[in-house]
Design a protein around this motif. Sequence first.
Motif, PDB file in Angstrom:
ATOM      1  N   TYR A  35       0.835  -1.203   0.000  1.00 57.25           N
ATOM      2  CA  TYR A  35       0.000   0.000   0.000  1.00 57.25           C
ATOM      3  C   TYR A  35       0.875   1.260   0.000  1.00 57.25           C
ATOM      4  N   SER A  68       0.888   4.069  -2.971  1.00 57.67           N
ATOM      5  CA  SER A  68       0.318   5.375  -2.636  1.00 57.67           C
ATOM      6  C   SER A  68       1.212   6.514  -3.118  1.00 57.67           C
ATOM      7  N   ALA A  73      -4.033   7.876  -3.354  1.00 60.53           N
ATOM      8  CA  ALA A  73      -4.389   6.931  -2.297  1.00 60.53           C
ATOM      9  C   ALA A  73      -5.870   6.552  -2.357  1.00 60.53           C
TER      10      ALA A  73
END
Length: 363
Positions: free
Chosen positions: A47, A51, A56
């Motif tokens: 993640y 991002s 995001a």
Amino acid sequence: METNIHDYCVILAGGKGRRLWPASTEKCPKQFVDFFGTGRTQLQSTYDRFSGIVPADNILVCTGEGYEGMVREQLPGLGEGNLLAEPVQRNTAPSVAWAHARIRRRDSQARVVVTPADQLVLNEAAFAASIRRGLDFVATRDVMLAVGVRPTRPEPGYGYIQQGEPAGAEGVWRVQSFTEKPERDFARMFMESGEFYWNTGLFLANVGHLNRRLDQMLPEVLRRLERTVPGYSDEDERRFISDNYPAYPNLSIDYGVLDHRDDVCMMCCDFGWADLGTWHSVYECGHMEGADNVVVDSEVVLERSHGNVVKLPKGKLAVINGLEGFIVAEKDNVLFICPKEDSSALVRKYVSELQMRWGEKFV
């Protein structure tokens, strides 16, 4: 670098992670484990990585209903509509189909990258540059773009993509053939030929072409909802998925894409990649940084020992003398010791046998 509002990422985090047993178990698979003691799990690291590449708010995570709480705990900033929890496990193609349907409702110009949750990347800047280049490539072309890296060993646990003709951009080629998990001798031939690349499990496409490919790949499920409930909400979709998701076949996105190669290209990349799905790949990660024995966040005394991987619980100490090329892994009520070269096959064998004899007690 500023992100593109049309770029989306789908993180596949629903696997049971049994190839890395006993450090990864069905109750807590590897994507939810801080395997290297960095303070971030594999899911969190994936993640974090994306991002910085896509907005995001455009990151979706696919997982199983049993893991929904762990995803929410580890990614508290994930949007409410960005977590897709499957009612039953149906491999990765149905997961991608569900995520794609949600993305397409939001943005008809979306460019999508699909990624596993359990990968190690050593050169983050090179990785980000490669993904951005791939997203730009698929934005104007109706192709499925796989990401390939040169093999560093004859690993039978990976898929191998054969490079074909140039595809009109630097470092991008048509896919000539695909072989999933070949025998070791064939894997060695592939590696030595110089024509084959490891399949990283990363795929990119524009949302329109992805829609057409998924229509060919999977039976009608979400398309029926689109016809019967125009303008349906996320809640309508969740109810429909609960009732109809089991109708999907058990099909991987890798096989579904790469086994039908008319519209598939491969982008050849070099960003220090490893799939953290097997014990041998864990060794490869440590070995790339110059380690002989790879000790993973553990207290160990090693003498006259080479080519081993050791992973122990906190508070345990191992003293190892005269060991060559082994996996030594302990977690909870299981200690696993086996030759490194054979670890993938032996993990599958013993997990199956233990489950048959003792149920879920040890797996």
